[in-house]
Design an enzyme around this catalytic site. Structure first.
Site, PDB file in Angstrom:
ATOM      1  N   LYS A  80       2.175  -2.064   5.168  1.00  0.00           N
ATOM      2  CA  LYS A  80       2.267  -3.316   4.425  1.00  0.00           C
ATOM      3  C   LYS A  80       3.699  -3.661   4.032  1.00  0.00           C
ATOM      4  CE  LYS A  80      -2.518  -3.479   3.108  1.00  0.00           C
ATOM      5  NZ  LYS A  80      -3.110  -2.159   3.411  1.00  0.00           N
TER       6      LYS A  80
HETATM    7  C1  PLP Z   1      -4.232  -2.104   4.123  1.00  0.00           C
HETATM    8  C2  PLP Z   1      -4.396  -0.895   4.940  1.00  0.00           C
HETATM    9  C3  PLP Z   1      -5.285  -0.869   6.025  1.00  0.00           C
HETATM   10  C4  PLP Z   1      -6.156  -2.066   6.372  1.00  0.00           C
HETATM   11  O1  PLP Z   1      -5.405  -3.155   6.869  1.00  0.00           O
HETATM   12  P1  PLP Z   1      -6.054  -4.623   6.903  1.00  0.00           P
HETATM   13  O2  PLP Z   1      -4.951  -5.528   7.276  1.00  0.00           O
HETATM   14  O3  PLP Z   1      -6.588  -4.871   5.533  1.00  0.00           O
HETATM   15  O4  PLP Z   1      -7.140  -4.587   7.930  1.00  0.00           O
HETATM   16  C5  PLP Z   1      -5.331   0.274   6.787  1.00  0.00           C
HETATM   17  N1  PLP Z   1      -4.595   1.360   6.485  1.00  0.00           N
HETATM   18  C6  PLP Z   1      -3.746   1.382   5.450  1.00  0.00           C
HETATM   19  C7  PLP Z   1      -2.971   2.616   5.161  1.00  0.00           C
HETATM   20  C8  PLP Z   1      -3.617   0.255   4.641  1.00  0.00           C
HETATM   21  O5  PLP Z   1      -2.754   0.284   3.612  1.00  0.00           O
END
Ligand code: PLP
Length: 452
Positions: free
Chosen positions: A110
């Protein structure tokens, strides 16, 4: 380039306004009015480094930001990634690669979008001489990444809701131990979905939203999706020609934001063969993709907490394209879903994605097996993507978080204790969190008292 709402009842906006607005006022999500076609640019893109590629990609979308300003925003956003290789592509086997997306400041993918979003917000505050209050709900990594994107940036306040006791202790420390005065970690009594429902209600209150210049930071923001397209492109450009035409990206999925970015890139003329949606035991998307029925169940907390989601908000963007780009059909589908908790999609392209689901026991077994077979440690989210890999395809698994964020689970599976210096540094700092009910009125009152 202008941005339209999936629900068609918001006038199209320019890039900066769509980013600042987050959720469209009609309740829909923003998308580019038309998708560009990059197929004739791929040869030129092949030699570019990550920052340059990101700039070349985003300039097509961020047409209201001067090119040199955009270039410096992009450069600043990836300057906080300590390694030279921002998104390393590691080969584990002849047909198996891992795209490591966890080398940013909070050790999860993210950071790619939220470092950029933080710098875009700060740019906007300077440019317009305004303040902005960012509000988001997190099931773990979003909050930490959003906070680190805005940490100490003048003119910004950031309020992050998370389910108290349901994010890992290290994830909580990343949010609540920053010491920054513009950061508010709000520990709510309830689930992530309840936090998200309260947040939707607050964003639905136009007067409050305008008065506090609120913007959303969860995965519905347009920039999240666009920034994430770039690492798929960067990785795809690094595959051999034979691999490029065969590759399936395997994506640990919760809110459908990450995999949607890959799919959009495919629609923009990058010939990726396919995508696999890997869920944990909260498997609404697995059931949708295998049965065509989207049916909400209660969230069951899992070892991969950032995927403990039932209502995958970004799915609406895919739905928009699947329903012939007809906002009236999107509205009807979303209204039916809201009323009944079920939606049947008879006519969407199920071949666009394959899917798998993974229980907690399987997550532990996979972490152990991947370590034994490859000497490689994966975090519990990434582990879900190793379930049932198709041996006839070239698979690129997206590694979404560092194993160091989940030391208890890794220890249970392997006896190893992964760590990271940035996490060790947090352990000596005080936790500053605000406990609050999962209730729109209580959250509103808090923002009222603390907004910038
Ligand atoms: C947010 C997250 C996900 C899921 O991603 P999405 O975009 O919500 O599908 C998977 N793994 C980790 C470590 C995350 O932080």
């Amino acid at each position: 380039m202008r941005y339209i709402s999936t629900r068609g009842q918001t006038a199209p906006l320019g890039f900066s306004d769509a980013v600042a607005t987050g959720l469209a006022p009609d309740g829909g999500l923003f998308l580019p009015e038309t998708l560009p076609d990059f197929s004739s640019e791929l040869r030129r893109f092949a030699g570019l480094g990550y920052v340059e590629l990101c700039f070349e990609f985003l300039r097509v979308f961020a047409t209201d930001i001067p090119a040199e300003t955009l270039r410096s925003i992009v450069a600043a956003s990836y300057a906080g990634f300590p390694q030279a290789d921002i998104a390393p592509l590691r080969r584990l086997g002849p047909r198996l690669l891992v795209l490591e997306l966890f080398h940013g400041p909070t050790l999860a993918f993210k950071d790619f979008a939220l470092q950029l979003l933080g710098n875009l917000y700060a740019h906007q505050c300077r440019e317009r001489r305004e303040t902005i209050n960012v509000l988001g709900a997190t099931s773990g990594d979003t909050g930490a990444a959003a906070i680190h994107g805005l940490l100490g940036k003048p003119g910004t306040g950031i309020f992050i809701l998370y389910p108290d006791g349901r994010v890992s202790p290290l994830q909580e420390r990343q949010m609540a131990c920053t010491g920054a005065v513009n950061v508010f970690a709000l520990a709510i009594g309830g689930t992530f979905d309840e936090a998200q429902a309260a947040l939707k209600e607050i964003f639905g209150d136009q007067e409050f939203r305008t008065r506090h210049r609120l913007s959303a930071v969860n995965s519905i923001n347009l920039v999240r999706v666009l920034a994430q397209c770039v690492y798929y492109l960067h990785a795809w450009l690094r595959l051999s020609a034979a691999e490029q035409s065969e590759v399936e990206f395997v994506v640990p999925t919760g809110n459908f934001g990450n995999v949607l970015a890959g799919w959009l890139l495919q629609q923009m003329g990058v010939p990726i063969r396919g995508f696999k949606v890997a869920t944990n035991q909260n498997d609404i998307l697995y059931r949708l993709l295998t049965t065509g029925e989207y049916r909400v169940c209660a969230v069951q907390p899992s070892l991969a907490p950032s995927m403990d989601i039932q209502v995958a908000s970004n799915f609406e963007r895919f739905l928009y394209y699947s329903l012939g780009r007809d906002p009236a059909r999107v509205r009807a589908a979303m209204e039916a879903f809201k009323a009944t908790g079920v939606c049947v999609f008879p006519d969407f392209d199920r071949n666009a994605f394959s899917a798998s689901r993974c229980t907690d026991a399987e997550i532990l077994a996979i972490i152990g097996r991947v370590y034994r077979e490859h000497g490689y440690v994966v975090d519990p989210h990434t582990a879900c993507a190793f379930k049932a890999l198709d041996p006839d395809r070239v698979s690129v698994v997206l590694a979404t978080a560092s194993p160091a964020k989940f030391p208890e689970t890794i220890r249970a599976a392997t006896d190893l204790e992964p760590t990271d210096p940035s996490l060790e540094a947090l352990k000596g700092r005080p936790v500053v969190k605000h406990k609050i009910k999962a209730d729109a009125a209580a959250i509103r009152a808090f923002i009222e008292a603390h907004s910038v």
